[in-house]
Design a protein around this motif. Structure first.
Motif, PDB file in Angstrom:
ATOM      1  N   GLY A   1       0.809  -1.230   0.000  1.00 53.83           N
ATOM      2  CA  GLY A   1       0.000   0.000   0.000  1.00 53.83           C
ATOM      3  C   GLY A   1       0.832   1.266   0.000  1.00 53.83           C
ATOM      4  N   GLY A   2       2.042   1.193   0.548  1.00 46.47           N
ATOM      5  CA  GLY A   2       2.907   2.378   0.619  1.00 46.47           C
ATOM      6  C   GLY A   2       3.318   2.863  -0.762  1.00 46.47           C
ATOM      7  N   ALA A   3       3.000   2.068  -1.796  1.00 47.70           N
ATOM      8  CA  ALA A   3       3.390   2.471  -3.159  1.00 47.70           C
ATOM      9  C   ALA A   3       2.691   3.756  -3.591  1.00 47.70           C
ATOM     10  N   ASN A   4       1.468   4.028  -3.073  1.00 44.53           N
ATOM     11  CA  ASN A   4       0.775   5.245  -3.549  1.00 44.53           C
ATOM     12  C   ASN A   4       1.550   6.500  -3.156  1.00 44.53           C
TER      13      ASN A   4
ATOM     14  N   PHE B   1      -0.757   3.745  -9.263  1.00 48.06           N
ATOM     15  CA  PHE B   1      -0.128   4.670 -10.197  1.00 48.06           C
ATOM     16  C   PHE B   1      -0.882   5.997 -10.285  1.00 48.06           C
ATOM     17  N   TYR B   2      -2.231   5.908 -10.296  1.00 46.70           N
ATOM     18  CA  TYR B   2      -3.005   7.146 -10.404  1.00 46.70           C
ATOM     19  C   TYR B   2      -3.665   7.578  -9.096  1.00 46.70           C
ATOM     20  N   SER B   3      -3.688   6.690  -8.096  1.00 47.18           N
ATOM     21  CA  SER B   3      -4.463   7.029  -6.898  1.00 47.18           C
ATOM     22  C   SER B   3      -3.869   8.228  -6.148  1.00 47.18           C
ATOM     23  N   GLY B   4      -2.554   8.340  -6.148  1.00 49.57           N
ATOM     24  CA  GLY B   4      -1.915   9.447  -5.438  1.00 49.57           C
ATOM     25  C   GLY B   4      -2.296  10.793  -6.042  1.00 49.57           C
ATOM     26  N   ILE B   5      -2.436  10.817  -7.382  1.00 49.17           N
ATOM     27  CA  ILE B   5      -2.777  12.086  -8.040  1.00 49.17           C
ATOM     28  C   ILE B   5      -4.203  12.488  -7.658  1.00 49.17           C
ATOM     29  N   LEU B   6      -5.086  11.478  -7.564  1.00 48.23           N
ATOM     30  CA  LEU B   6      -6.460  11.764  -7.139  1.00 48.23           C
ATOM     31  C   LEU B   6      -6.461  12.313  -5.703  1.00 48.23           C
ATOM     32  N   LEU B   7      -5.703  11.664  -4.824  1.00 51.68           N
ATOM     33  CA  LEU B   7      -5.683  12.101  -3.426  1.00 51.68           C
ATOM     34  C   LEU B   7      -5.106  13.511  -3.292  1.00 51.68           C
ATOM     35  N   ARG B   8      -4.065  13.780  -4.065  1.00 53.75           N
ATOM     36  CA  ARG B   8      -3.486  15.140  -4.062  1.00 53.75           C
ATOM     37  C   ARG B   8      -4.532  16.165  -4.451  1.00 53.75           C
TER      38      ARG B   8
ATOM     39  N   VAL C   1       0.356  13.929   1.460  1.00 49.51           N
ATOM     40  CA  VAL C   1       1.033  12.699   1.009  1.00 49.51           C
ATOM     41  C   VAL C   1       1.205  11.645   2.121  1.00 49.51           C
ATOM     42  N   PRO C   2       1.640  12.006   3.341  1.00 53.13           N
ATOM     43  CA  PRO C   2       1.830  10.945   4.353  1.00 53.13           C
ATOM     44  C   PRO C   2       0.524  10.232   4.719  1.00 53.13           C
ATOM     45  N   MET C   3      -0.614  10.811   4.343  1.00 49.89           N
ATOM     46  CA  MET C   3      -1.909  10.178   4.654  1.00 49.89           C
ATOM     47  C   MET C   3      -2.368   9.210   3.551  1.00 49.89           C
ATOM     48  N   PHE C   4      -1.621   9.147   2.444  1.00 49.97           N
ATOM     49  CA  PHE C   4      -2.101   8.351   1.296  1.00 49.97           C
ATOM     50  C   PHE C   4      -2.344   6.887   1.677  1.00 49.97           C
ATOM     51  N   THR C   5      -1.372   6.307   2.384  1.00 45.42           N
ATOM     52  CA  THR C   5      -1.517   4.871   2.674  1.00 45.42           C
ATOM     53  C   THR C   5      -2.602   4.646   3.729  1.00 45.42           C
ATOM     54  N   VAL C   6      -2.828   5.653   4.557  1.00 46.44           N
ATOM     55  CA  VAL C   6      -3.950   5.581   5.516  1.00 46.44           C
ATOM     56  C   VAL C   6      -5.273   5.500   4.745  1.00 46.44           C
TER      57      VAL C   6
END
Ligand code: CMC
Length: 428
Positions: A265-268, A364-371, A377-382
């Motif tokens: 999960g930390g990949a995001n 690959f795309y989930s981080g961009i959505l969360l941003r 960013v540190p909350m992404f894996t949460v």
């Protein structure tokens, strides 16, 4: 006639049953292998080993299929809500309207976190990673909500599952507010599950938060796509730790720890950091692609590759669409999205990635959505952990409901030294 596999070792032939899953997956049942032959199997990373029979989630990695309780994830992303999908995973079927209403009320009723837990949250060092905080605090839930002996086992399991689903979301938002040093925002019964989360994260006494239904929809989809993924590393951890019959909080806490890792999960978080590095380096992709292909460099293209998917990750395809929609709606231009799109185009045509069956995965795309949603960013894996909770819970429950659930304990092949005598310290 039942199919059998034959194994010949040391001149003797043994018959092993072949079992077939409901989607035609075949497996050799080796559960009696050691008893009958004295042999064990060696399978690092469990690449070929099924640990259980499960009727929760079906993944076909070659065809890019993912279904929860038989329903394609794309249909759930289109029509369902995260709460309804959680109900489906845990209870095995879609709820009626009445069941869904009752479930939503229960989630609301359990959404507050014991006020005494605040002291724990507040005393983590400022730089502590939210996943470390979350796993510790989920484990601590048992101390705040001990078992009540008068309750039946079934009631205890029900209340524990509901608490987890509801409180983990509150705790995630709470840790963010405490990290910022801002006052807490409490959950509200008049908001849906994702709307509540966004409100707890972003509402403030100086700037009230306005719920945007498009973001609520996007968050629903984000969590639905993460809700379960059969025997991945964190779910396998929940089952393994749970097999020692620890309480559910402890088993889920183990799952959160496993999810934290950058290969899972930390990949995001790692994807966005990598895209940022590319951006800061002037947007050139070639050096990163070259590093990913270099056997002497541990660098990997984050957000690419999957143990099971050998084609596009179906979750990634939905994620990409929802990501585009949110960026358009918010009229945001994210240079990282542009880099991600270029990187995808180059990598999927590159011989190395094609030969290794490496395609973009969900992260690959989930981080961009969360941003785009303003999630730090540190909350992404949460965010991934909140989504995966129904999966962990349903997989644990499936094991608990199995009267033959065995303590999970792999074997090993010992390759260390043969017996030798202890040498007193003065003679070494
Ligand atoms: N970039 C470059 N090469 C890669 C990558 C990558 N992202 N992933 C795998 N490879 C290569 C690897 O070097 C190896 O090459 P060779 O056979 O020539 O030595 C080959 O592909 C097989 O790799 P592996 O590590 O044996 O494969 P795996 O099935 O154990 O790995 C993985 C799966 C997800 C750990 C891996 O693809 C990876 O590290 N990806 C990057 C991290 C990532 O995006 N993780 C999120 C997964 S999706 C969310 C979730 O469900 O957890």
């Amino acid at each position: 006639m039942k199919e059998e596999a034959k194994l010949t070792v040391g001149g003797k032939t043994y018959k092993l049953p072949v079992i077939t899953g409901s989607e035609g997956e075949r497996a050799i049942d080796i559960s009696k292998l050691r008893k009958e032959t004295g042999l064990v199997t060696l399978d690092p990373g469990f690449v070929n080993t099924a640990n259980c029979r499960s009727n929760i989630t079906f993944v076909d990695g070659e065809k890019g299929i993912l279904r929860y309780r038989g329903i394609p994830v794309e249909q759930l992303a289109e029509h369902s809500s995260f709460v309804e999908t959680a109900y489906l995973l845990i209870n095995g079927k879609l709820p009626t309207q009445k069941q869904l209403n009752r479930f939503s009320i229960l989630l609301n009723d359990n959404s507050l976190v014991h006020e005494d837990m605040r002291a724990f949250f507040q005393n983590f060092p400022r730089a502590a990673h939210p996943m470390g905080i979350l796993s510790s605090m989920v484990n601590a839930l048992r101390a705040f909500y001990p078992e009540i002996p008068e309750r039946s086992d079934e009631e205890e399991v029900d209340i524990t599952m509901t608490r987890l689903l509801s409180k983990v979301r509150t705790m995630a938002a709470m840790s963010y507010k405490i990290f910022k040093g801002h006052s807490l925002v409490y959950p509200r019964a008049d908001f849906s599950y994702p709307a509540n989360f966004l409100n707890m994260m972003f509402d403030s006494p100086v700037k009230p938060y306005t719920i945007d239904e498009d973001l609520v929809k996007a968050l629903n989809v984000f969590w639905i796509l993460h809700a379960d993924h059969e025997q991945n590393c964190s779910t396998a951890s929940v089952r393994l730790v749970g097999s020692a019959r620890v309480n559910l909080y402890a088993a889920i806490s183990a799952g959160i720890c496993a999810l934290w890792g950058p290969l899972h999960g930390g990949a995001n978080q790692a994807v966005v950091q990598m895209l940022n590095d590319i951006h800061e380096g002037g947007g050139k992709l070639t050096p990163f692609i070259a590093r990913a292909k270099d056997k002497n460099d541990p660098f990997r293209l984050m957000g690419f590759g999957h143990r099971v998917y050998k084609t596009f990750d179906p979750r990634g395809l939905v994620m990409k669409k929802i990501c585009d929609r949110v960026l358009k709606k918010l009229a945001l231009e994210d240079p990282l999205l542009d880099i991600a799109q270029r990187l995808e185009e180059v990598a999927i045509k590159d011989e190395y990635f094609v030969d290794h069956d490496l395609y973009p995965n969900i992260d690959f795309y989930s981080g961009i959505l969360l941003r785009a949603m303003g999630i730090p960013v540190p909350m992404f894996t949460v965010m991934f952990a909140i989504g995966r909770l129904p999966g962990w819970i349903s997989q644990w429950k499936e094991s608990m409901d199995n009267p033959k659930w065995k303590l999970e304990r792999p074997r090993q092949i010992y390759i260390g030294e043969k017996k030798k005598d202890y040498v007193p310290i003065a003679e070494r």
